[in-house]
Scaffold this active site. Structure first.
Site, PDB file in Angstrom:
ATOM      1  N   HIS A  12       0.997  -1.289   0.050  1.00 44.44           N
ATOM      2  CA  HIS A  12      -0.035  -0.098   0.093  1.00 44.44           C
ATOM      3  C   HIS A  12       0.971   1.248   0.085  1.00 44.44           C
ATOM      4  O   HIS A  12       0.777   2.095  -0.778  1.00 44.44           O
ATOM      5  CB  HIS A  12      -0.918  -0.235   1.313  1.00 44.44           C
ATOM      6  CG  HIS A  12      -1.760  -0.984   1.200  1.00 44.44           C
ATOM      7  ND1 HIS A  12      -3.113  -1.173   0.649  1.00 44.44           N
ATOM      8  CD2 HIS A  12      -1.789  -2.104   2.101  1.00 44.44           C
ATOM      9  CE1 HIS A  12      -3.683  -2.265   0.885  1.00 44.44           C
ATOM     10  NE2 HIS A  12      -3.018  -2.985   1.806  1.00 44.44           N
ATOM     11  N   ASP A  71       7.444   6.604   9.084  1.00 47.14           N
ATOM     12  CA  ASP A  71       6.800   6.105  10.336  1.00 47.14           C
ATOM     13  C   ASP A  71       5.388   6.918  10.801  1.00 47.14           C
ATOM     14  O   ASP A  71       5.365   8.144  10.449  1.00 47.14           O
ATOM     15  CB  ASP A  71       7.487   6.203  11.328  1.00 47.14           C
ATOM     16  CG  ASP A  71       7.385   5.403  12.620  1.00 47.14           C
ATOM     17  OD1 ASP A  71       7.206   4.361  12.245  1.00 47.14           O
ATOM     18  OD2 ASP A  71       7.157   5.741  13.609  1.00 47.14           O
TER      19      ASP A  71
END
Length: 200
Positions: A12, A71
């Site tokens: 993704h 992140d």
């Protein structure tokens, strides 16, 4: 041709990054595609710190190729910002979306609608061949629902109602293009692209 190592094997994320950073002559390769082993301990207390750890490790492991790491996670106000940097492993090892969502719903069981606010956060760290670093951050504000809705997306998407959708749809109830237009990672990628373009 400029090869950029993506410090992720999440399909993704790979598709979203490649679409957003469509600079001519750039190609994106995951660690796995390049046969590189890099799994550093993500022990920083911030999204930026963990992204930097991953980007620097990929840059070094690839012999100095440009590297990009992300992140990201969910910050819930009623939980003092949790799950935060622990979003992927909120319910423990191994990473399990269903278990994470179940734990979040349990933690918010007695929290009223108006206090179920939060945001998705994404921090990107790009390390170029010469080691220079570019950082970008994106967020999307919203609230946490009471049950999972939608089959698109991944992670906490089925529980998250972005404010930009008027609180009517979760991130798992929209297609990829519509999600990317408003998502935390999409916002971070747009900021990163603008910063990188200004350096070229």
């Amino acid at each position: 041709m400029k090869t950029v190592v993506l410090a992720t094997n999440n399909a993704h994320k790979v598709a979203e990054i490649a679409t957003a950073l469509n600079f001519p002559g750039w190609e994106f390769r995951t660690l796995r595609e390049l046969g590189i082993e890099s799994d550093p301990a993500e022990d920083a207390e911030t999204f930026e710190g963990n992204a930097r750890i991953k980007a620097r490790a990929a840059h070094e492991a690839s012999g100095g190729l440009a590297a990009l790491a992300d992140d990201s996670g969910l910050e819930v106000d009623a939980l003092n910002g949790a799950p935060g940097v622990h979003s992927a492993r909120y319910a423990g090892e191994p990473c399990d979306d269903a278990a994470n969502n179940a734990k979040l719903l349990e933690a918010l069981a007695n929290v009223p609608d108006d206090a179920r606010t939060g945001r998705f956060v994404s921090t990107l760290v790009f390390v170029d061949e010469d080691g220079t670093e570019t950082v970008a951050r994106g967020t999307v504000e919203g609230r946490i629902g009471h049950e999972e809705r939608g089959s698109e997306g991944f992670g906490y998407d089925p529980l998250f109602f972005p404010d930009v959708f008027g609180g009517e749809r979760t991130l798992a109830e929209v297609g990829r293009d519509e999600k990317n237009a408003v998502s935390h990672r999409g916002n971070a990628l747009r900021e990163l692209k603008a910063k990188l373009a200004s350096h070229r």
